[in-house]
Scaffold this motif. Sequence first.
Motif, PDB file in Angstrom:
ATOM      1  N   PRO A  30       0.830  -1.204   0.000  1.00  0.00           N
ATOM      2  CA  PRO A  30       0.000   0.000   0.000  1.00  0.00           C
ATOM      3  C   PRO A  30       0.864   1.254   0.000  1.00  0.00           C
ATOM      4  O   PRO A  30       2.032   1.218   0.411  1.00  0.00           O
ATOM      5  CB  PRO A  30      -0.813  -0.125   1.288  1.00  0.00           C
ATOM      6  CG  PRO A  30      -0.087  -1.093   2.137  1.00  0.00           C
ATOM      7  CD  PRO A  30       0.726  -1.962   1.239  1.00  0.00           C
ATOM      8  N   ASN A  34      -3.347   6.367  -1.275  1.00  0.00           N
ATOM      9  CA  ASN A  34      -4.289   5.423  -1.893  1.00  0.00           C
ATOM     10  C   ASN A  34      -5.698   5.707  -1.376  1.00  0.00           C
ATOM     11  O   ASN A  34      -5.883   6.096  -0.219  1.00  0.00           O
ATOM     12  CB  ASN A  34      -3.941   3.971  -1.547  1.00  0.00           C
ATOM     13  CG  ASN A  34      -2.807   3.415  -2.370  1.00  0.00           C
ATOM     14  OD1 ASN A  34      -2.329   4.029  -3.302  1.00  0.00           O
ATOM     15  ND2 ASN A  34      -2.358   2.229  -2.018  1.00  0.00           N
ATOM     16  N   THR A  63      -5.461   6.445   2.582  1.00  0.00           N
ATOM     17  CA  THR A  63      -4.299   5.988   3.355  1.00  0.00           C
ATOM     18  C   THR A  63      -3.385   7.173   3.646  1.00  0.00           C
ATOM     19  O   THR A  63      -2.954   7.869   2.737  1.00  0.00           O
ATOM     20  CB  THR A  63      -3.539   4.893   2.573  1.00  0.00           C
ATOM     21  OG1 THR A  63      -4.443   3.809   2.340  1.00  0.00           O
ATOM     22  CG2 THR A  63      -2.331   4.399   3.347  1.00  0.00           C
ATOM     23  N   VAL A  66       1.846   4.411   6.029  1.00  0.00           N
ATOM     24  CA  VAL A  66       2.186   3.004   5.792  1.00  0.00           C
ATOM     25  C   VAL A  66       3.538   2.784   6.447  1.00  0.00           C
ATOM     26  O   VAL A  66       4.497   3.505   6.161  1.00  0.00           O
ATOM     27  CB  VAL A  66       2.262   2.667   4.276  1.00  0.00           C
ATOM     28  CG1 VAL A  66       2.678   1.217   4.083  1.00  0.00           C
ATOM     29  CG2 VAL A  66       0.933   2.941   3.581  1.00  0.00           C
ATOM     30  N   CYS A  91      -1.242   4.767  14.314  1.00  0.00           N
ATOM     31  CA  CYS A  91      -2.245   5.363  13.435  1.00  0.00           C
ATOM     32  C   CYS A  91      -2.894   6.619  13.998  1.00  0.00           C
ATOM     33  O   CYS A  91      -3.306   7.492  13.234  1.00  0.00           O
ATOM     34  CB  CYS A  91      -3.321   4.335  13.090  1.00  0.00           C
ATOM     35  SG  CYS A  91      -2.722   3.028  11.993  1.00  0.00           S
ATOM     36  N   TRP A 104      -9.961   7.068  12.232  1.00  0.00           N
ATOM     37  CA  TRP A 104      -9.016   6.249  11.482  1.00  0.00           C
ATOM     38  C   TRP A 104      -9.363   4.783  11.626  1.00  0.00           C
ATOM     39  O   TRP A 104     -10.092   4.371  12.521  1.00  0.00           O
ATOM     40  CB  TRP A 104      -7.580   6.495  11.955  1.00  0.00           C
ATOM     41  CG  TRP A 104      -7.371   6.173  13.413  1.00  0.00           C
ATOM     42  CD1 TRP A 104      -7.542   7.015  14.472  1.00  0.00           C
ATOM     43  CD2 TRP A 104      -6.966   4.913  13.974  1.00  0.00           C
ATOM     44  NE1 TRP A 104      -7.284   6.355  15.650  1.00  0.00           N
ATOM     45  CE2 TRP A 104      -6.922   5.062  15.378  1.00  0.00           C
ATOM     46  CE3 TRP A 104      -6.637   3.678  13.436  1.00  0.00           C
ATOM     47  CZ2 TRP A 104      -6.558   4.035  16.236  1.00  0.00           C
ATOM     48  CZ3 TRP A 104      -6.271   2.653  14.293  1.00  0.00           C
ATOM     49  CH2 TRP A 104      -6.236   2.837  15.672  1.00  0.00           C
ATOM     50  N   SER A 106      -7.197   0.821  10.685  1.00  0.00           N
ATOM     51  CA  SER A 106      -5.920   0.258  10.237  1.00  0.00           C
ATOM     52  C   SER A 106      -6.178  -1.042   9.493  1.00  0.00           C
ATOM     53  O   SER A 106      -7.192  -1.711   9.706  1.00  0.00           O
ATOM     54  CB  SER A 106      -4.994   0.015  11.426  1.00  0.00           C
ATOM     55  OG  SER A 106      -5.529  -0.981  12.267  1.00  0.00           O
ATOM     56  N   ARG A 122      -1.143  -0.352   7.454  1.00  0.00           N
ATOM     57  CA  ARG A 122      -1.725   0.775   6.718  1.00  0.00           C
ATOM     58  C   ARG A 122      -2.696   1.516   7.631  1.00  0.00           C
ATOM     59  O   ARG A 122      -3.542   0.897   8.274  1.00  0.00           O
ATOM     60  CB  ARG A 122      -2.453   0.219   5.495  1.00  0.00           C
ATOM     61  CG  ARG A 122      -3.109   1.234   4.617  1.00  0.00           C
ATOM     62  CD  ARG A 122      -3.773   0.535   3.441  1.00  0.00           C
ATOM     63  NE  ARG A 122      -5.217   0.565   3.628  1.00  0.00           N
ATOM     64  CZ  ARG A 122      -6.071  -0.232   3.019  1.00  0.00           C
ATOM     65  NH1 ARG A 122      -5.646  -1.174   2.200  1.00  0.00           N
ATOM     66  NH2 ARG A 122      -7.355  -0.109   3.231  1.00  0.00           N
ATOM     67  N   CYS A 123      -2.579   2.841   7.686  1.00  0.00           N
ATOM     68  CA  CYS A 123      -3.495   3.676   8.461  1.00  0.00           C
ATOM     69  C   CYS A 123      -4.343   4.484   7.487  1.00  0.00           C
ATOM     70  O   CYS A 123      -3.802   5.163   6.610  1.00  0.00           O
ATOM     71  CB  CYS A 123      -2.727   4.624   9.371  1.00  0.00           C
ATOM     72  SG  CYS A 123      -1.592   3.805  10.525  1.00  0.00           S
ATOM     73  N   ASP A 124      -5.650   4.406   7.640  1.00  0.00           N
ATOM     74  CA  ASP A 124      -6.589   5.081   6.751  1.00  0.00           C
ATOM     75  C   ASP A 124      -7.384   6.135   7.507  1.00  0.00           C
ATOM     76  O   ASP A 124      -7.896   5.873   8.589  1.00  0.00           O
ATOM     77  CB  ASP A 124      -7.577   4.077   6.146  1.00  0.00           C
ATOM     78  CG  ASP A 124      -6.924   3.061   5.231  1.00  0.00           C
ATOM     79  OD1 ASP A 124      -5.868   3.365   4.642  1.00  0.00           O
ATOM     80  OD2 ASP A 124      -7.481   1.956   5.080  1.00  0.00           O
TER      81      ASP A 124
END
Length: 148
Positions: A30, A34, A63, A66, A91, A104, A106, A122-124
């Motif tokens: 990732p 993204n 994202t 990462v 995150c 957030w 993850s 990955r942290c979104d």
Amino acid sequence: MRSRIAIALVISVILANPASVQAAPKPIQPKVGNCFLLAPIEVPAPSVKKGALDCRKLHNVETYRVVTSPFKTDPNLQTPVDLFTRVTPICEAGLSGSKFFTNWSSKHPTPAEWKSGARWLRCDGLVITSESETVTYKSWKGKKLDFK
């Protein structure tokens, strides 16, 4: 003579099925920036198989971080409490600087991706619009990352 026939047979099988001798594809790493359109049940899930999409299309997560996985073993085998404890400091840091994102989630590699060598976290960023019994998430078009 038999060995020649056996060799010819093996070669013909390999040529007819070249994928059978190739290694499994390496999982996709990732990247920050993204965008994903996740179903409400997928947002809190620890891993998903969906790929990134063009950020000009409708999406509900982006994202923003990462990192190399903080887990030495498959994170899919961790308890939810252990996952949350390890992931939160990674995150949550930085999200407070956002004027757009309100929360957030993850993601880590699926069991198959972990087995194939993927070692990332990955942290979104996302926007929660309702926190009733059914949580709803805002969707948008275009990148909204407003922090580092």
